[in-house]
Design a protein around this motif. Structure first.
Motif, PDB file in Angstrom:
ATOM      1  N   PHE A   1      21.404  64.670   0.059  1.00  0.00           N
ATOM      2  CA  PHE A   1      21.638  63.409  -0.687  1.00  0.00           C
ATOM      3  C   PHE A   1      20.499  62.406  -0.117  1.00  0.00           C
ATOM      4  N   PHE A   2      20.452  62.000   1.245  1.00  0.00           N
ATOM      5  CA  PHE A   2      19.398  61.216   1.728  1.00  0.00           C
ATOM      6  C   PHE A   2      18.096  61.237   1.156  1.00  0.00           C
TER       7      PHE A   2
ATOM      8  N   ALA B   1      15.459  49.615  -1.941  1.00  0.00           N
ATOM      9  CA  ALA B   1      16.863  49.455  -1.467  1.00  0.00           C
ATOM     10  C   ALA B   1      17.796  49.498  -2.746  1.00  0.00           C
ATOM     11  N   VAL B   2      17.372  48.665  -3.861  1.00  0.00           N
ATOM     12  CA  VAL B   2      17.999  48.624  -5.021  1.00  0.00           C
ATOM     13  C   VAL B   2      18.347  49.986  -5.478  1.00  0.00           C
ATOM     14  N   GLY B   3      16.955  50.934  -5.599  1.00  0.00           N
ATOM     15  CA  GLY B   3      16.915  52.294  -6.128  1.00  0.00           C
ATOM     16  C   GLY B   3      17.799  53.018  -5.315  1.00  0.00           C
ATOM     17  N   TYR B   4      17.965  52.913  -3.984  1.00  0.00           N
ATOM     18  CA  TYR B   4      18.936  53.695  -2.998  1.00  0.00           C
ATOM     19  C   TYR B   4      20.317  53.407  -3.338  1.00  0.00           C
ATOM     20  N   ILE B   5      20.643  52.229  -3.311  1.00  0.00           N
ATOM     21  CA  ILE B   5      22.026  51.788  -3.831  1.00  0.00           C
ATOM     22  C   ILE B   5      22.580  52.290  -5.138  1.00  0.00           C
ATOM     23  N   LEU B   6      21.869  52.183  -5.946  1.00  0.00           N
ATOM     24  CA  LEU B   6      21.984  52.629  -7.286  1.00  0.00           C
ATOM     25  C   LEU B   6      22.254  54.107  -7.310  1.00  0.00           C
ATOM     26  N   CYS B   7      21.393  55.038  -6.529  1.00  0.00           N
ATOM     27  CA  CYS B   7      21.871  56.471  -6.231  1.00  0.00           C
ATOM     28  C   CYS B   7      23.201  56.541  -5.674  1.00  0.00           C
TER      29      CYS B   7
ATOM     30  N   LYS C   1      26.093  58.524  -7.563  1.00  0.00           N
ATOM     31  CA  LYS C   1      26.654  59.774  -6.771  1.00  0.00           C
ATOM     32  C   LYS C   1      28.155  59.625  -6.671  1.00  0.00           C
ATOM     33  N   LYS C   2      28.606  58.423  -6.333  1.00  0.00           N
ATOM     34  CA  LYS C   2      30.197  58.209  -6.175  1.00  0.00           C
ATOM     35  C   LYS C   2      30.784  58.112  -7.422  1.00  0.00           C
ATOM     36  N   SER C   3      30.204  57.152  -8.588  1.00  0.00           N
ATOM     37  CA  SER C   3      30.908  57.086  -9.829  1.00  0.00           C
ATOM     38  C   SER C   3      30.898  58.091 -10.630  1.00  0.00           C
ATOM     39  N   ASN C   4      29.920  59.014 -10.343  1.00  0.00           N
ATOM     40  CA  ASN C   4      29.442  60.148 -11.204  1.00  0.00           C
ATOM     41  C   ASN C   4      29.504  59.726 -12.838  1.00  0.00           C
ATOM     42  N   THR C   5      28.869  58.603 -12.998  1.00  0.00           N
ATOM     43  CA  THR C   5      28.783  58.255 -14.522  1.00  0.00           C
ATOM     44  C   THR C   5      27.728  57.360 -14.309  1.00  0.00           C
ATOM     45  N   ILE C   6      26.688  57.400 -15.248  1.00  0.00           N
ATOM     46  CA  ILE C   6      25.380  56.608 -15.343  1.00  0.00           C
ATOM     47  C   ILE C   6      25.708  55.310 -15.992  1.00  0.00           C
ATOM     48  N   LEU C   7      26.674  55.180 -16.685  1.00  0.00           N
ATOM     49  CA  LEU C   7      27.161  53.873 -17.105  1.00  0.00           C
ATOM     50  C   LEU C   7      27.225  52.662 -16.221  1.00  0.00           C
ATOM     51  N   SER C   8      27.869  53.147 -14.912  1.00  0.00           N
ATOM     52  CA  SER C   8      27.969  52.112 -13.851  1.00  0.00           C
ATOM     53  C   SER C   8      26.722  51.655 -13.249  1.00  0.00           C
TER      54      SER C   8
END
Length: 109
Positions: free
Chosen positions: A44-45, A70-76, A80-87
């Motif tokens: 993942f990292f 940083a924003v890109g990483y946080i969005l990843c 990954k946690k939400s399992n939805t691109i909508l979030s």
């Protein structure tokens, strides 16, 4: 002669299109396609870092490079946690709006 606020108001016509479509396209490319494909083969990292690095480089802004990274990483992480691109699309739209407001306030004042 147009005032600054009149010039900005003309730009606001295309801004909603930019804010929404930009967020959708970037999230699909950088999180759904690049990140998830890398994440099939890398931890993942590493996959989040590489996706975020490409995302940051694509914005061509040296002054904000670390912020985009940083924003890109946080969005990843969120994707990954939400399992939805909508979030991540919604968060990206909110960030674009915040950036627009920030730019607008700097121009107006």
């Amino acid at each position: 002669m147009n005032t600054t606020s009149e010039n900005i108001s003309h730009e606001y016509i295309i801004v909603p299109i930019y804010i929404i479509t930009g967020a959708i396209i970037e999230e699909i490319i950088f999180r759904k396609i690049i990140f998830m494909n890398l994440n099939k083969y890398l931890p993942f990292f590493m996959s989040a870092f590489i996706s975020s690095l490409i995302y940051s480089l694509m914005h061509l802004n040296n002054a904000r490079f670390i912020g985009y990274l940083a924003v890109g990483y946080i969005l990843c992480v969120i994707y990954k946690k939400s399992n939805t691109i909508l979030s991540t699309i919604i968060i990206h739209i909110i960030l674009n709006i915040a950036g627009l407001i920030s730019i607008s306030l700097n121009v107006l004042y």
